[in-house]
Design a protein around this motif. Structure first.
Motif, PDB file in Angstrom:
ATOM      1  N   PHE A  39       0.686  -1.053  -0.122  1.00  0.00           N
ATOM      2  CA  PHE A  39      -0.058   0.042   0.043  1.00  0.00           C
ATOM      3  C   PHE A  39       0.910   1.232  -0.083  1.00  0.00           C
ATOM      4  N   GLU A  41       1.469   5.578  -0.914  1.00  0.00           N
ATOM      5  CA  GLU A  41       1.021   6.978  -1.132  1.00  0.00           C
ATOM      6  C   GLU A  41       1.388   7.392  -2.598  1.00  0.00           C
ATOM      7  N   LEU A  67      -2.509   4.514  -1.839  1.00  0.00           N
ATOM      8  CA  LEU A  67      -3.298   4.807  -0.677  1.00  0.00           C
ATOM      9  C   LEU A  67      -2.782   6.250  -0.160  1.00  0.00           C
ATOM     10  N   THR A  71      -7.898   8.630  -1.311  1.00  0.00           N
ATOM     11  CA  THR A  71      -8.340   7.328  -1.495  1.00  0.00           C
ATOM     12  C   THR A  71      -9.535   7.218  -0.493  1.00  0.00           C
ATOM     13  N   GLU A  73     -11.878   5.612   1.894  1.00  0.00           N
ATOM     14  CA  GLU A  73     -11.463   4.480   3.222  1.00  0.00           C
ATOM     15  C   GLU A  73     -12.332   3.111   2.742  1.00  0.00           C
ATOM     16  N   THR A  76      -9.684   0.800   0.627  1.00  0.00           N
ATOM     17  CA  THR A  76      -8.605   0.422   1.358  1.00  0.00           C
ATOM     18  C   THR A  76      -9.050  -0.678   2.137  1.00  0.00           C
ATOM     19  N   VAL A  89       3.168  -1.241   4.158  1.00  0.00           N
ATOM     20  CA  VAL A  89       2.581   0.126   3.696  1.00  0.00           C
ATOM     21  C   VAL A  89       4.081   1.099   3.659  1.00  0.00           C
ATOM     22  N   ALA A 105      -4.740   2.663   6.805  1.00  0.00           N
ATOM     23  CA  ALA A 105      -4.711   0.986   6.466  1.00  0.00           C
ATOM     24  C   ALA A 105      -4.341   0.434   7.986  1.00  0.00           C
TER      25      ALA A 105
END
Length: 234
Positions: A39, A41, A67, A71, A73, A76, A89, A105
């Protein structure tokens, strides 16, 4: 729903280019080597970061799930719910989940029973605080201050008052191309004896870390244009 066998690794990345060997632990490298779902950015930045580690991973065979602050929620949540193996992440820079959308997340992972595994790495906020000499017992990070000049000045006055009343370090940042304007406003607004700490280009070869009273900064202003900076007052 519980996914107790799954783990979500919080993977720090570099704050400055070509500092992997300096700031990333073997545990971080090992985690990245073991994962193929991330995940992130920013997909392009994440791909470039993993490629720079030269781990022999085929980037096109990895799965990157975007993410960021925009994004939904629910997207995710659904992506986490569909996981059948561990994932990571990765933030745009530094530690995910700290002033970063990766926190979403993490919150959802807890709801789903996925184990969250934070890994040690560079955080510009904590490194700036460590180098400031200001209170590390009580501190607060406020992200970006208001763009509007009047509101920004009011916010600075509020933070300065909080720092004095609570003996609490106040940390904040600005978009790099507006750093010099923020510095000017700080010097115009704060009391002469208020301590101001500037941490620029943290971990880079051009790193600048200095704390002085506001009165001293007025004749020693650094050029902060387009440099990542954490400001602290106390």
């Amino acid at each position: 729903m519980h996914k107790t066998a799954l783990k979500l690794f919080m993977i720090p990345t570099v704050l400055a280019d070509d500092t992997q060997d300096q700031v990333l632990s073997p545990g971080v490298i090992s985690a990245i080597e073991s994962l193929d779902i991330f995940f992130v950015e920013n997909v392009r930045t994440a791909r470039r970061f993993i490629s720079s580690l030269r781990l022999g991973k085929v980037i096109d065979e990895l799965t990157f799930i975007e993410l960021n602050k925009d994004t939904p929620e629910a997207e995710t949540y659904d992506a986490l719910k569909r996981l059948t193996r561990d994932a990571g992440v990765i933030s745009e820079a530094g530690c995910p989940g700290i002033a970063d959308p990766g926190a979403v997340a993490v919150n959802l992972a807890h709801q789903l029973g996925i184990q969250v595994v934070p890994l040690v790495g560079p955080s510009s906020i904590l490194l700036a605080l460590m180098a400031s000499g200001l209170s590390g017992q009580s501190f607060a990070f406020h992200g970006y201050l208001p763009i509007d000049k009047v509101q920004r000045k009011k916010m600075i006055q509020t933070l300065e008052r909080e720092s004095r009343q609570r003996q609490q370090t106040q940390l904040f940042m600005e978009t790099p191309f507006r750093n010099n304007q923020l510095l000017d406003t700080l010097l115009e607004t704060c009391q002469p004896d208020t301590m101001l700490s500037i941490a620029a280009d943290i971990t880079a070869a051009t790193e600048f870390l200095k704390t002085m009273p506001v009165r001293n900064w007025k004749s020693n202003k650094p050029d902060l244009h387009k440099r990542p900076v954490i400001f602290s007052i106390g």
